[in-house]
Design a protein around this motif. Structure first.
Motif, PDB file in Angstrom:
ATOM      1  N   GLU A 140       0.845  -1.208   0.000  1.00 25.47           N
ATOM      2  CA  GLU A 140       0.000   0.000   0.000  1.00 25.47           C
ATOM      3  C   GLU A 140       0.879   1.255   0.000  1.00 25.47           C
ATOM      4  OE1 GLU A 140      -3.258   0.310  -0.196  1.00 25.47           O
ATOM      5  OE2 GLU A 140      -3.677   2.328   0.565  1.00 25.47           O
ATOM      6  N   ALA A 177     -11.146  -6.470   8.159  1.00 25.17           N
ATOM      7  CA  ALA A 177     -11.669  -5.203   8.692  1.00 25.17           C
ATOM      8  C   ALA A 177     -10.575  -4.138   8.693  1.00 25.17           C
ATOM      9  CB  ALA A 177     -12.208  -5.427  10.102  1.00 25.17           C
ATOM     10  N   ARG A 178      -9.358  -4.543   9.038  1.00 28.43           N
ATOM     11  CA  ARG A 178      -8.270  -3.577   9.164  1.00 28.43           C
ATOM     12  C   ARG A 178      -7.920  -2.933   7.824  1.00 28.43           C
ATOM     13  NH1 ARG A 178      -3.033  -5.944  11.300  1.00 28.43           N
ATOM     14  NH2 ARG A 178      -4.561  -7.125  12.474  1.00 28.43           N
ATOM     15  N   TYR A 179      -8.000  -3.687   6.742  1.00 30.08           N
ATOM     16  CA  TYR A 179      -7.508  -3.177   5.462  1.00 30.08           C
ATOM     17  C   TYR A 179      -8.609  -2.935   4.430  1.00 30.08           C
ATOM     18  CZ  TYR A 179      -3.132  -4.568   7.588  1.00 30.08           C
ATOM     19  OH  TYR A 179      -2.076  -4.688   8.445  1.00 30.08           O
ATOM     20  N   ALA A 180      -9.860  -3.022   4.857  1.00 25.56           N
ATOM     21  CA  ALA A 180     -10.979  -2.928   3.900  1.00 25.56           C
ATOM     22  C   ALA A 180     -10.952  -1.623   3.115  1.00 25.56           C
ATOM     23  CB  ALA A 180     -12.300  -3.070   4.639  1.00 25.56           C
ATOM     24  N   ALA A 181     -10.482  -0.540   3.733  1.00 22.66           N
ATOM     25  CA  ALA A 181     -10.573   0.770   3.073  1.00 22.66           C
ATOM     26  C   ALA A 181      -9.300   1.141   2.313  1.00 22.66           C
ATOM     27  CB  ALA A 181     -10.883   1.838   4.128  1.00 22.66           C
ATOM     28  N   ASN A 182      -8.371   0.209   2.153  1.00 25.42           N
ATOM     29  CA  ASN A 182      -7.119   0.528   1.457  1.00 25.42           C
ATOM     30  C   ASN A 182      -7.353   0.951   0.015  1.00 25.42           C
ATOM     31  OD1 ASN A 182      -5.657  -0.051   3.726  1.00 25.42           O
ATOM     32  ND2 ASN A 182      -4.240  -1.444   2.696  1.00 25.42           N
ATOM     33  N   ARG A 183      -6.407   1.724  -0.500  1.00 23.54           N
ATOM     34  CA  ARG A 183      -6.549   2.230  -1.864  1.00 23.54           C
ATOM     35  C   ARG A 183      -5.887   1.305  -2.889  1.00 23.54           C
ATOM     36  NH1 ARG A 183      -4.139   7.807  -4.019  1.00 23.54           N
ATOM     37  NH2 ARG A 183      -4.894   7.619  -6.152  1.00 23.54           N
ATOM     38  N   LYS A 186      -5.184  -4.546  -1.138  1.00 16.97           N
ATOM     39  CA  LYS A 186      -6.426  -4.926  -0.468  1.00 16.97           C
ATOM     40  C   LYS A 186      -6.357  -6.387  -0.012  1.00 16.97           C
ATOM     41  CE  LYS A 186      -8.731  -1.606  -3.294  1.00 16.97           C
ATOM     42  NZ  LYS A 186      -9.196  -1.329  -4.606  1.00 16.97           N
ATOM     43  N   TYR A 212     -17.795  -8.674   3.858  1.00 17.44           N
ATOM     44  CA  TYR A 212     -16.828  -7.601   3.591  1.00 17.44           C
ATOM     45  C   TYR A 212     -16.651  -7.318   2.099  1.00 17.44           C
ATOM     46  CZ  TYR A 212     -15.632  -7.590   8.505  1.00 17.44           C
ATOM     47  OH  TYR A 212     -15.706  -7.467   9.868  1.00 17.44           O
TER      48      TYR A 212
END
Ligand code: GUN
Ligand code: FE
Length: 417
Positions: A140, A177-183, A186, A212
């Motif tokens: 990331e 849950a921790r990385y769900a919003a990564n750009r 993923k 998810y």
């Protein structure tokens, strides 16, 4: 706006290379804006990079690679899959409970991936959430498109890698849950393969995938032993792929079926129904699996095809050499099993290395307008006595090239230094 002047090659379709000479490729804000035969009036004054005799091609995508196995590349290559796993690979992966070791290996692995011109990847970690999280975070931070999986295995595994079903599901949910919003990088569900996963685990992972909105990577019909073992363990399923369909694992996001060497008609129907990629890993196939994917037949059946280095069953991170090997293997298969098999073209193999595989991540893997400018500048492959067309330079690079022939790497329009 930046301009690149010279030769450009990419896949127009799965069977056709687009090739340009003496042309101007315009990049706007990291995205290809257009390719022009002459410098457009409106772009006069923009900075121009002269390519000389070099060729611009899209960066590669590796759709099946095991980051923790990097220290083992080129070793234990005289084993076959079950012994290779038990004697070499599992003991190595057990070491990833040690974060100092994990950080050192994963940093070196990512440097090597980029060195080989691979800027997008679907990656296996290990069962260890912390180490796999480090790998994902580094990708990331570097802006590399990736799907990274914490591996699940809750049966028939050595004690050092054996999870409880509940513990495996809990750790996976935390990871998602921790990385769900990564750009860029993923999470993806990663049950190792049917022989090391219980029914309860796979159905639990299926529920997490739906909750998810994430997909799955795994090894599917990779050997005759594995394909038989899968249906022996899941007797209500007619084939390996059906296990994952029933568990609800093929609906949440991208589906990546590594190897897919011995698919039945039903395996093919199921993978196609869910739009999954079949990933050929030519070096791994030759070294520890000893089977050959029916590439042309799967392509004809409408399955998106890709290539994987499968480090460290494969010994090199270079996806370009896998493209060459894919052509070679298709010729061997069509020779020994002529019925239903034919050789694939280099153009098709190159699209597996770039455009077909890049589609998993979005607009990468081509240099057509609208694609992100993730590209390589290759050169130094011509002889003084013979000049080559741009497409010939690309073919020679895939067969005989080395990392020294990649003279620049561009990620979202920025040169990596
Ligand atoms: N099947 C289960 N685990 C593995 C692995 O690590 N590599 C390969 N190639 N096949 C597998
Ligand atoms: Fe693998």
């Amino acid at each position: 706006m930046e301009l690149y002047h010279g030769s450009i090659v990419f896949s127009r379709t799965t069977e056709e290379l687009a090739s340009y000479t003496d042309s101007y490729l315009a990049v706007d804000n990291g995205t290809v804006e257009g390719i022009y035969p002459t410098l457009p009036e409106s772009l006069r004054g923009a900075e121009i990079t002269e390519l000389g005799g070099d060729v611009l091609i899209p960066a590669f995508s590796d759709l099946h690679v095991h980051a923790p196995q990097y220290p083992q590349r080129g070793l234990a290559m005289d084993e076959l899959l079950p012994q290779w796993l038990a004697l070499h690979t599992f003991p190595l992966e057990a070491r990833f409970s040690d974060m100092d070791y994990a950080r050192a290996v994963y940093d070196a692995f990512l440097d090597d991936l980029v060195e080989h011109g691979t800027l997008h990847a679907v990656v296996f970690g290990t069962i260890h959430t912390e180490a796999t999280g480090y790998l994902l975070e580094r990708m990331e931070a570097r802006g590399l498109d990736a799907y990274v999986g914490k591996v699940n295995m809750d049966c028939d595994s050595p004690a050092s890698l054996l999870e409880t079903t509940a513990g495996s599901l809990r750790a996976t949910e935390d990871f998602l849950a921790r990385y769900a919003a990564n750009r860029f990088a993923k999470p993806i569900l990663t049950p190792r393969f049917a022989p090391t996963c219980s029914r309860e685990l796979l159905f639990g992972l299926g529920a997490l995938g739906q909750k998810y909105g994430v997909g799955m990577q795994t090894h599917v019909v990779e050997s005759l032993w594995e394909a038989a073992e899968a249906v022996r363990r899941f007797p209500d399923c007619s084939c390996d792929t059906e296990i994952y369909e029933r568990a609800g694992l093929l609906d949440g996001g991208p589906v990546v079926a590594a190897h897919f060497i011995f698919p039945s008609e039903e395996d093919i129907r199921i993978l196609r129904r869910h739009g999954g990629w079949a990933v050929q890993c030519p070096d791994a196939t030759v070294s520890i699996i000893a089977g050959i994917m029916p590439t042309a037949a799967l392509g004809d059946a409408g399955i998106p095809l890709a290539l994987g280095s499968d480090l460290a069953a494969g010994h090199s991170a270079g996806i370009y050499s896998q493209a060459a090997r894919a052509v070679q293997l298709s010729k061997i298969k069509s020779f020994y099993e002529p019925e239903g098999n034919r050789a694939i073209s280099f153009a098709r193999a190159f699209s597996m290395a770039t455009k077909q595989s890049g589609a998993l991540f979005g607009r990468v893997g081509s240099l057509e307008p609208g694609y992100r400018f993730d590209a390589l500048r290759i050169g130094g492959l011509e002889d003084s006595f013979e000049s080559l067309t741009p497409a010939e330079i690309v073919e020679r690079f895939c067969y005989a090239g080395e990392t020294k022939h990649i003279r620049a790497r561009y990620l979202a329009g920025k040169e990596l230094t």
